[in-house]
Design a protein around this motif. Sequence first.
Motif, PDB file in Angstrom:
ATOM      1  N   TYR A  85       0.846  -1.188   0.000  1.00 26.06           N
ATOM      2  CA  TYR A  85       0.000   0.000   0.000  1.00 26.06           C
ATOM      3  C   TYR A  85       0.889   1.249   0.000  1.00 26.06           C
ATOM      4  O   TYR A  85       1.599   1.505   0.986  1.00 26.06           O
ATOM      5  N   PRO A  86       0.880   2.035  -1.079  1.00 25.03           N
ATOM      6  CA  PRO A  86       1.844   3.132  -1.210  1.00 25.03           C
ATOM      7  C   PRO A  86       1.648   4.257  -0.193  1.00 25.03           C
ATOM      8  O   PRO A  86       2.572   5.023   0.061  1.00 25.03           O
ATOM      9  N   TRP A  87       0.459   4.362   0.390  1.00 23.67           N
ATOM     10  CA  TRP A  87       0.201   5.432   1.353  1.00 23.67           C
ATOM     11  C   TRP A  87       0.624   5.051   2.775  1.00 23.67           C
ATOM     12  O   TRP A  87       0.549   5.864   3.687  1.00 23.67           O
ATOM     13  N   VAL A  94       3.780  -3.920   6.842  1.00 21.21           N
ATOM     14  CA  VAL A  94       4.043  -5.208   7.485  1.00 21.21           C
ATOM     15  C   VAL A  94       2.988  -5.513   8.546  1.00 21.21           C
ATOM     16  O   VAL A  94       2.565  -6.661   8.717  1.00 21.21           O
ATOM     17  N   GLU A  95       2.530  -4.481   9.250  1.00 17.52           N
ATOM     18  CA  GLU A  95       1.581  -4.671  10.343  1.00 17.52           C
ATOM     19  C   GLU A  95       0.123  -4.674   9.895  1.00 17.52           C
ATOM     20  O   GLU A  95      -0.774  -4.916  10.714  1.00 17.52           O
ATOM     21  N   ASP A 126      10.035   3.699   8.746  1.00 17.20           N
ATOM     22  CA  ASP A 126       9.157   4.847   8.513  1.00 17.20           C
ATOM     23  C   ASP A 126       9.214   5.369   7.078  1.00 17.20           C
ATOM     24  O   ASP A 126       8.621   6.405   6.775  1.00 17.20           O
ATOM     25  N   TYR A 127       9.906   4.655   6.190  1.00  9.51           N
ATOM     26  CA  TYR A 127       9.948   5.043   4.780  1.00  9.51           C
ATOM     27  C   TYR A 127       8.631   4.678   4.102  1.00  9.51           C
ATOM     28  O   TYR A 127       7.986   3.692   4.441  1.00  9.51           O
ATOM     29  N   ARG A 128       8.263   5.477   3.096  1.00 11.76           N
ATOM     30  CA  ARG A 128       7.134   5.139   2.240  1.00 11.76           C
ATOM     31  C   ARG A 128       7.614   4.211   1.123  1.00 11.76           C
ATOM     32  O   ARG A 128       8.811   4.145   0.823  1.00 11.76           O
ATOM     33  N   VAL A 129       6.678   3.515   0.504  1.00 16.02           N
ATOM     34  CA  VAL A 129       7.027   2.531  -0.519  1.00 16.02           C
ATOM     35  C   VAL A 129       7.810   3.168  -1.665  1.00 16.02           C
ATOM     36  O   VAL A 129       8.780   2.590  -2.174  1.00 16.02           O
ATOM     37  N   VAL A 140       9.961  -6.070   2.012  1.00 17.90           N
ATOM     38  CA  VAL A 140       8.795  -5.687   2.817  1.00 17.90           C
ATOM     39  C   VAL A 140       7.675  -6.705   2.617  1.00 17.90           C
ATOM     40  O   VAL A 140       7.041  -7.158   3.577  1.00 17.90           O
ATOM     41  N   ALA A 141       7.438  -7.082   1.354  1.00 17.42           N
ATOM     42  CA  ALA A 141       6.392  -8.068   1.062  1.00 17.42           C
ATOM     43  C   ALA A 141       6.700  -9.403   1.738  1.00 17.42           C
ATOM     44  O   ALA A 141       5.790 -10.090   2.228  1.00 17.42           O
ATOM     45  N   LEU A 142       7.972  -9.783   1.762  1.00 15.51           N
ATOM     46  CA  LEU A 142       8.365 -11.035   2.412  1.00 15.51           C
ATOM     47  C   LEU A 142       8.142 -10.942   3.916  1.00 15.51           C
ATOM     48  O   LEU A 142       7.611 -11.879   4.527  1.00 15.51           O
ATOM     49  N   ALA A 143       8.521  -9.818   4.505  1.00 14.45           N
ATOM     50  CA  ALA A 143       8.290  -9.632   5.944  1.00 14.45           C
ATOM     51  C   ALA A 143       6.799  -9.672   6.250  1.00 14.45           C
ATOM     52  O   ALA A 143       6.376 -10.254   7.251  1.00 14.45           O
TER      53      ALA A 143
END
Length: 245
Positions: A85-87, A94-95, A126-129, A140-143
Amino acid sequence: MSFVFENVSKQFLNQNESTLQRINLEIQTGEFVCIVGKSGCGKSTLLNLAAGLLTPSSGRILLDGKEVNGPGVERTVMFQEHALYPWLTVRENVEFGMKLAGVSKEKRREKSDYYLKMVHLQGYEDYRVHEISGGMRQRVALARALVVDSEILLMDEPFSALDKQTSNCLREELQRIWIETKKTILFITHSAEEAVYLADRVVVLKPEGGTVSDILPISLNRPRHVYAPEFVEQRHKILDAVQGV
């Protein structure tokens, strides 16, 4: 958790022939199995059946003796596209599933910290996609897939859209994570090299009729080295099997 396909076939309504026919396969608990084959042979269909996203036209799929009738918490799917989710931030992505499930903020933070560290994304929480690279997005997707803590991980060519160096790095990470977590993994790939690097067994599908043509055990010691003669030999065996040689 054993994962069994019994005479599984799948024919879509707009097709004259089945995409998959009479698939018989048993995947043992903690096993890493790769599925390879030419485009159109039914690899992704097989994975979607395993995920419960599709229903077999005939046959059945069993998890520890119980028939699969849809998605379940014991199976998590990771697709080629990260679908983040880019936003949201890295941590929020992850959460996300845990938040929907009503997991407490403290527990979500504990688990996201653990798995972000596992995929080497500490400091990027805290970075955005759009602020991170393609390879980091797949981390991130793996996590996000791992944080659910399902017993079975279903992966549909998750590294194929990445450059060679990044995909090599991520498959090393995946192997390390698999060794640590002992999850059962069903992994779809076009790459014979990737299959030899990762798998305990490689299942080859042939496009003519969507059947299993070969199941090749990979008994090489880990870590595996792509230029080792025995690795190259196994890679050629898979390529020959895919080509029907």
